[in-house]
Write a protein that holds these residues in place. Structure first.
Motif, mmCIF file in Angstrom:
data_model
loop_
_atom_site.group_PDB
_atom_site.id
_atom_site.type_symbol
_atom_site.label_atom_id
_atom_site.label_comp_id
_atom_site.label_asym_id
_atom_site.label_seq_id
_atom_site.Cartn_x
_atom_site.Cartn_y
_atom_site.Cartn_z
ATOM 1 N N GLU A 72 59.402 2.449 -3.945
ATOM 2 C CA GLU A 72 59.087 3.585 -4.898
ATOM 3 C C GLU A 72 57.971 3.848 -5.231
ATOM 4 O O GLU A 72 57.562 4.970 -5.246
ATOM 5 N N SER A 73 57.018 2.550 -5.069
ATOM 6 C CA SER A 73 55.787 2.809 -5.411
ATOM 7 C C SER A 73 55.130 3.537 -4.190
ATOM 8 O O SER A 73 54.309 4.475 -4.530
ATOM 9 N N ARG A 74 55.380 3.464 -2.921
ATOM 10 C CA ARG A 74 54.910 4.057 -1.827
ATOM 11 C C ARG A 74 55.074 5.415 -1.935
ATOM 12 O O ARG A 74 54.387 6.458 -1.684
ATOM 13 N N GLU A 75 56.453 5.860 -2.196
ATOM 14 C CA GLU A 75 56.878 7.409 -2.526
ATOM 15 C C GLU A 75 56.063 8.048 -3.438
ATOM 16 O O GLU A 75 55.592 9.289 -3.480
ATOM 17 N N LEU B 41 53.063 7.265 -4.552
ATOM 18 C CA LEU B 41 51.388 7.493 -4.029
ATOM 19 C C LEU B 41 51.631 8.709 -3.168
ATOM 20 O O LEU B 41 50.522 9.689 -3.222
ATOM 21 N N GLU B 42 52.606 8.728 -2.317
ATOM 22 C CA GLU B 42 52.731 10.130 -1.425
ATOM 23 C C GLU B 42 52.985 11.016 -2.027
ATOM 24 O O GLU B 42 52.153 12.085 -1.816
ATOM 25 N N ASN B 43 53.756 11.228 -3.162
ATOM 26 C CA ASN B 43 53.788 12.541 -3.850
ATOM 27 C C ASN B 43 52.546 12.883 -4.728
ATOM 28 O O ASN B 43 52.304 13.894 -4.724
ATOM 29 N N LEU B 44 51.925 11.738 -5.181
ATOM 30 C CA LEU B 44 50.537 12.057 -5.999
ATOM 31 C C LEU B 44 49.575 12.780 -4.983
ATOM 32 O O LEU B 44 48.829 13.396 -5.341
ATOM 33 N N GLN B 45 49.428 12.222 -3.973
ATOM 34 C CA GLN B 45 48.581 12.558 -2.589
ATOM 35 C C GLN B 45 48.955 14.006 -2.248
ATOM 36 O O GLN B 45 47.936 14.646 -1.969
ATOM 37 N N GLU C 215 53.478 8.700 -14.018
ATOM 38 C CA GLU C 215 53.585 8.179 -12.694
ATOM 39 C C GLU C 215 52.616 6.855 -12.770
ATOM 40 O O GLU C 215 53.021 5.734 -12.395
ATOM 41 N N LEU C 216 51.351 6.924 -13.038
ATOM 42 C CA LEU C 216 50.467 5.663 -13.120
ATOM 43 C C LEU C 216 50.734 5.068 -14.324
ATOM 44 O O LEU C 216 50.807 3.697 -13.792
ATOM 45 N N ARG C 217 51.358 5.112 -15.182
ATOM 46 C CA ARG C 217 51.932 4.197 -16.322
ATOM 47 C C ARG C 217 53.075 3.455 -15.820
ATOM 48 O O ARG C 217 53.289 2.029 -15.769
#
Length: 139
Positions: free
Chosen positions: A41-44, A46-50, A72-74
């Protein structure tokens, strides 16, 4: 194949010795699966944020995007802390202290561990801890 199926269907029971090798393996796998899920979920996230473009010409869109990003960051920070607790629980499995209350040394209980595999306190010790916390908060 039979043993693989029975291993997947195994549920710890009060009828067997507490924290026997089979129970420790059950909780170790449960913790590993939970950790893998959080990391995925964390990888997903990060991908969405990028992928998300931060160049929004509309102020409302920009504010909404920044609010989503902060949330998302919290969430990621909470997940990072949860992974540390999962790693600590897995270390307790290795050193033989998993499943026992940090305060009383008594078994935490299978139902509680199944619901919250990172638990370090028995239900009674947790309730006492929360009551003490509430008293100090109210002062």
């Amino acid at each position: 194949m039979q043993s693989a199926v029975s291993a997947l269907e195994y549920r710890p029971s009060e009828d067997e010795p507490f924290m026997n090798p089979r129970q420790r393996e059950y909780f170790r796998k449960k913790l590993e699966t939970w950790k893998e899920e959080i990391l995925r979920e964390s990888r997903e996230t990060l991908e969405n944020l990028q992928e998300e473009s931060t160049n929004h010409p509309d102020m409302a869109d920009r504010a909404s995007s920044e609010s989503d990003r902060a949330l998302e960051l919290r969430t990621r920070d909470r997940q990072r802390k949860l992974i540390a607790k999962i790693d600590a629980a897995m270390k307790r499995i290795e050193d033989g202290t998993y499943g026992y209350c940090e305060e009383t040394g008594e078994p935490i209980g299978l139902a509680r561990l199944d619901a919250r595999p990172i638990a370090t306190l028995s239900l009674e010790a947790q309730e006492l801890h929360e009551r003490r916390e509430k008293v100090y908060r109210d002062e």
